[in-house]
Design an enzyme around this catalytic site. Structure first.
Site, mmCIF file in Angstrom:
data_model
loop_
_atom_site.group_PDB
_atom_site.id
_atom_site.type_symbol
_atom_site.label_atom_id
_atom_site.label_comp_id
_atom_site.label_asym_id
_atom_site.label_seq_id
_atom_site.Cartn_x
_atom_site.Cartn_y
_atom_site.Cartn_z
ATOM 1 N N GLY A 38 14.784 30.662 -114.421
ATOM 2 C CA GLY A 38 16.343 30.911 -114.317
ATOM 3 C C GLY A 38 16.179 32.570 -113.889
ATOM 4 O O GLY A 38 15.287 33.067 -113.371
ATOM 5 N N ARG A 39 17.115 32.881 -114.268
ATOM 6 C CA ARG A 39 17.596 34.404 -113.948
ATOM 7 C C ARG A 39 16.523 35.360 -114.188
ATOM 8 O O ARG A 39 16.114 36.314 -113.324
ATOM 9 C CB ARG A 39 18.821 34.712 -114.616
ATOM 10 C CG ARG A 39 20.188 34.246 -113.763
ATOM 11 C CD ARG A 39 21.253 34.900 -114.453
ATOM 12 N NE ARG A 39 21.591 34.484 -115.560
ATOM 13 C CZ ARG A 39 22.135 33.432 -116.335
ATOM 14 N NH1 ARG A 39 23.098 32.681 -115.636
ATOM 15 N NH2 ARG A 39 22.314 33.258 -117.598
ATOM 16 N N ILE A 40 16.017 35.278 -115.546
ATOM 17 C CA ILE A 40 15.122 36.568 -116.093
ATOM 18 C C ILE A 40 13.775 36.199 -115.559
ATOM 19 O O ILE A 40 13.281 37.173 -114.977
ATOM 20 C CB ILE A 40 15.370 36.427 -117.505
ATOM 21 C CG1 ILE A 40 16.537 36.857 -118.002
ATOM 22 C CG2 ILE A 40 14.269 37.499 -118.014
ATOM 23 C CD1 ILE A 40 16.895 36.809 -119.441
ATOM 24 N N THR A 56 9.476 36.993 -124.474
ATOM 25 C CA THR A 56 10.898 37.586 -124.492
ATOM 26 C C THR A 56 12.006 36.618 -124.590
ATOM 27 O O THR A 56 13.273 36.820 -124.577
ATOM 28 C CB THR A 56 11.190 38.614 -123.492
ATOM 29 O OG1 THR A 56 11.100 37.859 -122.163
ATOM 30 C CG2 THR A 56 10.281 39.612 -123.339
ATOM 31 N N SER A 57 11.693 35.429 -124.990
ATOM 32 C CA SER A 57 12.913 34.095 -125.026
ATOM 33 C C SER A 57 13.332 34.168 -126.420
ATOM 34 O O SER A 57 14.081 34.761 -126.740
ATOM 35 C CB SER A 57 12.274 32.812 -124.453
ATOM 36 O OG SER A 57 11.045 32.625 -125.147
ATOM 37 N N ARG A 58 12.752 33.374 -127.318
ATOM 38 C CA ARG A 58 13.157 33.074 -128.830
ATOM 39 C C ARG A 58 11.654 32.876 -129.360
ATOM 40 O O ARG A 58 10.950 32.122 -128.901
ATOM 41 C CB ARG A 58 13.928 31.927 -128.976
ATOM 42 C CG ARG A 58 15.559 32.162 -128.266
ATOM 43 C CD ARG A 58 16.372 33.335 -129.309
ATOM 44 N NE ARG A 58 17.724 33.523 -128.855
ATOM 45 C CZ ARG A 58 17.990 34.569 -128.032
ATOM 46 N NH1 ARG A 58 16.886 35.255 -127.475
ATOM 47 N NH2 ARG A 58 19.354 34.818 -127.934
ATOM 48 N N GLU A 62 12.560 36.494 -137.616
ATOM 49 C CA GLU A 62 12.880 37.848 -137.369
ATOM 50 C C GLU A 62 13.890 38.259 -138.553
ATOM 51 O O GLU A 62 14.586 37.353 -138.965
ATOM 52 C CB GLU A 62 13.867 37.845 -136.109
ATOM 53 C CG GLU A 62 12.919 37.481 -134.858
ATOM 54 C CD GLU A 62 13.680 37.604 -133.538
ATOM 55 O OE1 GLU A 62 14.700 38.079 -133.626
ATOM 56 O OE2 GLU A 62 13.106 37.324 -132.531
ATOM 57 N N HIS A 81 12.803 42.463 -131.028
ATOM 58 C CA HIS A 81 13.973 42.024 -130.107
ATOM 59 C C HIS A 81 14.722 43.005 -129.595
ATOM 60 O O HIS A 81 15.961 43.123 -129.717
ATOM 61 C CB HIS A 81 14.693 41.103 -131.023
ATOM 62 C CG HIS A 81 15.423 39.827 -130.407
ATOM 63 N ND1 HIS A 81 15.769 38.670 -130.820
ATOM 64 C CD2 HIS A 81 16.070 39.825 -128.970
ATOM 65 C CE1 HIS A 81 16.103 37.921 -130.088
ATOM 66 N NE2 HIS A 81 16.469 38.556 -128.815
ATOM 67 N N ALA A 89 14.767 43.340 -125.961
ATOM 68 C CA ALA A 89 14.559 43.351 -124.399
ATOM 69 C C ALA A 89 15.845 43.729 -123.693
ATOM 70 O O ALA A 89 15.608 44.295 -122.733
ATOM 71 C CB ALA A 89 14.283 41.897 -123.798
#
Ligand code: DGY
Length: 330
Positions: free
Chosen positions: A158-160, A239-241, A270, A289, A291
């Site tokens: 996607g975008r990232i 860097t997602s979840r 987290e 977390h 990013a």
């Protein structure tokens, strides 16, 4: 005063968002660094017209019951919304907003920083110096793996994911990607990105970076079996979840040399407790977390979250709704 909408803002966000909200609403802003405890959150939102939440606040049936039927909007200060039960919000006709777009490049910057730092052992080298272990220039000291000219596998394009590919092309990396569907040539060609099945991506990539949403399908996507499909020189970046990676399996894979290194911005849980086994490994680089944590981006996220909140309390369509179907059903 009585006519102003009542809102609860679940943490101090940058003034770019707080100011317009405070001007237009009777706003209660949770002042602490830590999120409001659950019971306090539920009490605070009772009777509110809108709530600005963070990814640390669970928004579910209990939340909506506590808020009451007058609730007009939940505005999440994040692009991700796995903390929110979207079907439940939609069932109750409550629009939910998020902050897409503005954090794309900032997040891709950090993903690339983790990729480079984990591949070239940057954090480990810094610790080495601080610990007084640096005695001389060493031919074999802290050898890592080249980023330039290597193969990058992007899971979730996607975008990232695409923004990461743009950075990687400057380093002469070959780009493989996997997503639920192959993207059109207008997306693939400018990035020289090749769609491959996930197994092939894992087997061919020197660096694997995760950019999927957290859903039941992606939970523990990177399990022991998939980690074994990576190269022993491979580096995993997330860097997602956090829950997209099985952390027990990752610990074993790093400890046993199944893969070379990992760079994590997100973890499960987290915060990751300092006693977590992953933190005993030099090959695992973890940041908290961050990013999207540039001043400019957090300011833009605040503006967007405020715009969603204010549109919602005024009964207008949110600029960036996650569940636009609330409008379609009339
Ligand atoms: C998000 O927006 O989903 C990030 O995880 C935090 O900015």
């Amino acid at each position: 005063m009585g006519d102003r909408p009542r809102v609860f803002v679940a943490r101090r966000i940058p003034d770019d968002g707080l100011q317009p909200v405070s001007q237009a609403c009777e706003a209660e802003i949770w002042p602490d660094e830590l999120p409001p405890p659950r019971d306090v959150l539920l009490r605070s939102i009772a009777g509110c017209d809108g709530v600005l939440t963070l990814l640390t606040d669970r928004v579910d049936a209990e939340f909506f019951d506590a808020a009451g039927p007058q609730l007009k909007v939940v505005s999440n200060y994040a692009v991700g919304f796995d903390n929110i039960d979207i079907p439940e919000a939609t069932r109750r006709k409550v629009p939910v907003g998020n902050t897409p777009g503005v954090l794309t490049d900032t997040t891709a910057d950090l993903a690339f920083a983790l990729l480079m730092a984990a591949g070239r052992r940057v954090a480990e080298g810094d610790r080495y110096v601080r610990q007084g272990r640096w005695k001389t220039w060493g031919p074999m000291l802290l050898l890592g793996h080249d980023v330039h000219g290597s193969t990058l596998g992007i899971v979730g394009f996607g975008r990232i994911g695409q923004a990461l590919a743009r950075r990687a092309s400057g380093f002469g990396m070959q780009i493989l990607y996997h997503d639920v569907n192959r993207l059109p040539p207008e997306v693939e060609e400018p990035l020289s990105a090749t769609f491959v099945p996930l197994d092939e991506l894992l087997a061919r990539s020197d660096f694997v970076s995760l950019h999927v949403n957290l859903t039941p399908d992606t939970e523990h996507l990177m399990n022991a079996e998939r980690l074994r499909q990576m190269k022993p020189t491979g580096v995993l970046v997330n860097t997602s979840r956090g829950p997209v990676v099985d952390h027990d399996a990752l610990f074993e894979a790093l400890r046993d040399g199944v893969i070379f290194a990992a760079g994590l911005d997100v973890t499960e849980p987290e915060p990751l407790p300092p006693s977590h086994p992953l933190l005993t490994l030099d090959s695992c680089l973890v940041v908290p977390h961050i990013a999207s944590a540039s001043r400019a981006t957090r300011g833009k996220m605040a503006e967007m979250a405020a715009a969603n909140l204010l549109a919602g309390v005024r009964g207008e369509r949110l600029p960036t709704p996650v569940n636009p179907e609330v409008y379609e059903r009339g």
